[in-house]
Design a protein around this motif. Sequence first.
Motif, PDB file in Angstrom:
ATOM      1  N   VAL A  36      20.195  21.844   0.707  1.00  0.00           N
ATOM      2  CA  VAL A  36      18.830  22.385   0.735  1.00  0.00           C
ATOM      3  C   VAL A  36      17.838  21.269   0.421  1.00  0.00           C
ATOM      4  O   VAL A  36      17.949  20.596  -0.609  1.00  0.00           O
TER       5      VAL A  36
ATOM      6  N   ARG B  67      14.272  21.865   0.625  1.00  0.00           N
ATOM      7  CA  ARG B  67      13.030  22.410   0.104  1.00  0.00           C
ATOM      8  C   ARG B  67      13.300  23.729  -0.646  1.00  0.00           C
ATOM      9  O   ARG B  67      14.112  24.545  -0.216  1.00  0.00           O
ATOM     10  N   PHE B  68      12.601  23.890  -1.755  1.00  0.00           N
ATOM     11  CA  PHE B  68      12.682  25.100  -2.558  1.00  0.00           C
ATOM     12  C   PHE B  68      11.281  25.655  -2.772  1.00  0.00           C
ATOM     13  O   PHE B  68      10.307  24.894  -2.864  1.00  0.00           O
ATOM     14  N   ASP B  69      11.201  26.975  -2.870  1.00  0.00           N
ATOM     15  CA  ASP B  69       9.938  27.665  -3.081  1.00  0.00           C
ATOM     16  C   ASP B  69       9.883  28.143  -4.530  1.00  0.00           C
ATOM     17  O   ASP B  69      10.790  28.839  -4.993  1.00  0.00           O
TER      18      ASP B  69
ATOM     19  N   PRO C 231      15.767  28.616  -2.185  1.00  0.00           N
ATOM     20  CA  PRO C 231      16.028  27.676  -1.098  1.00  0.00           C
ATOM     21  C   PRO C 231      15.389  28.112   0.210  1.00  0.00           C
ATOM     22  O   PRO C 231      15.177  29.298   0.456  1.00  0.00           O
ATOM     23  N   GLU C 232      15.112  27.131   1.073  1.00  0.00           N
ATOM     24  CA  GLU C 232      14.524  27.445   2.376  1.00  0.00           C
ATOM     25  C   GLU C 232      15.529  28.069   3.324  1.00  0.00           C
ATOM     26  O   GLU C 232      15.149  28.702   4.311  1.00  0.00           O
ATOM     27  N   HIS C 233      16.833  27.890   3.048  1.00  0.00           N
ATOM     28  CA  HIS C 233      17.863  28.477   3.901  1.00  0.00           C
ATOM     29  C   HIS C 233      19.138  28.676   3.077  1.00  0.00           C
ATOM     30  O   HIS C 233      19.305  28.053   2.023  1.00  0.00           O
TER      31      HIS C 233
END
Length: 318
Positions: free
Chosen positions: A26, A28-30, A17-19
Amino acid sequence: MTRDILVAGETLIDFLPEHPGPISSVERFDRRAGGAPANVAVALERLERTPLFWTRVGEDPFGRYLVETLDEHGLPDRFLERDPDAKTTLAFVTHDETGDREFSFYRDDTADTRFEPGRIDDAALANLEWVHAGGVALSAGSSREATLDLLERAAANDCMVSFDPNARPELWPEDEFREVVREALAHVDVLKAAEEELEVLGFAGDDVEGMARNALALEGGPSTVLATRGGEGAVAVADEDAPWSGPASHPGYEVDVVDTTGAGDAFVAGAIASLSDGEDLEETLAFANAVGATATTAAGAMTALPDRGAVRAIRDAE
């Protein structure tokens, strides 16, 4: 000649997760390569003990990405399997402000649940010094039988066998986890388990060392237990059948934690590298804790795994 190490188990996609916060918050995910055994295998390569790696991914874009990633990390593809009829497992990771995390898996009949017994034959096992596997492969499909078969035959071929339960309550019920993992421990020499995993497995005690000693007492079970306590370090116990003596303990290292994903896997790799190099339990815990601590200082699992220089730096700074 140094005999080989074999790591067996899943390679999957972690979406980070972005945060911090619940998955519903959440946006956006990387995408990162992950899977506990894959992390162990890559960590061993980073520590200059490149292992063989038996894994299975889908013949899909995620699987192809994982194959490329493992190749980039220098892992041989001798036992890398591509399943044309299954997808690759996905895991969405969420974590809190301290870096502790939870997982949401997409793993219905995926490639890593479809390992088949006998893929690692006795001729291959005869050239191995050490075999390591984890508990996720035991949770579903033919991979349970395949992993139990590998552990049993590795023990029969005089390999040192290590195992990490890698408890994931999202994947299977606690009572089934306990039953199957305790079955696996009949073939295991070195058990690495977090304090809470020992409790779930039914090894009671007044403290973590007592719990680890109760695991040693399991009939036909491990001769060494490495019990991890997160930021508080680890303890080790060993019985008379182990090639090293115990107990031992280490308080861990103070670091600025970003993400704990893969820290336990880094610890496992550090322990395997150290013990297979002939070090005692005291040195092994110090080294493995340093590997695990360093892995928490950056996001992701594989991307945060340290080399020996980074491990030396954290130990020298203590």
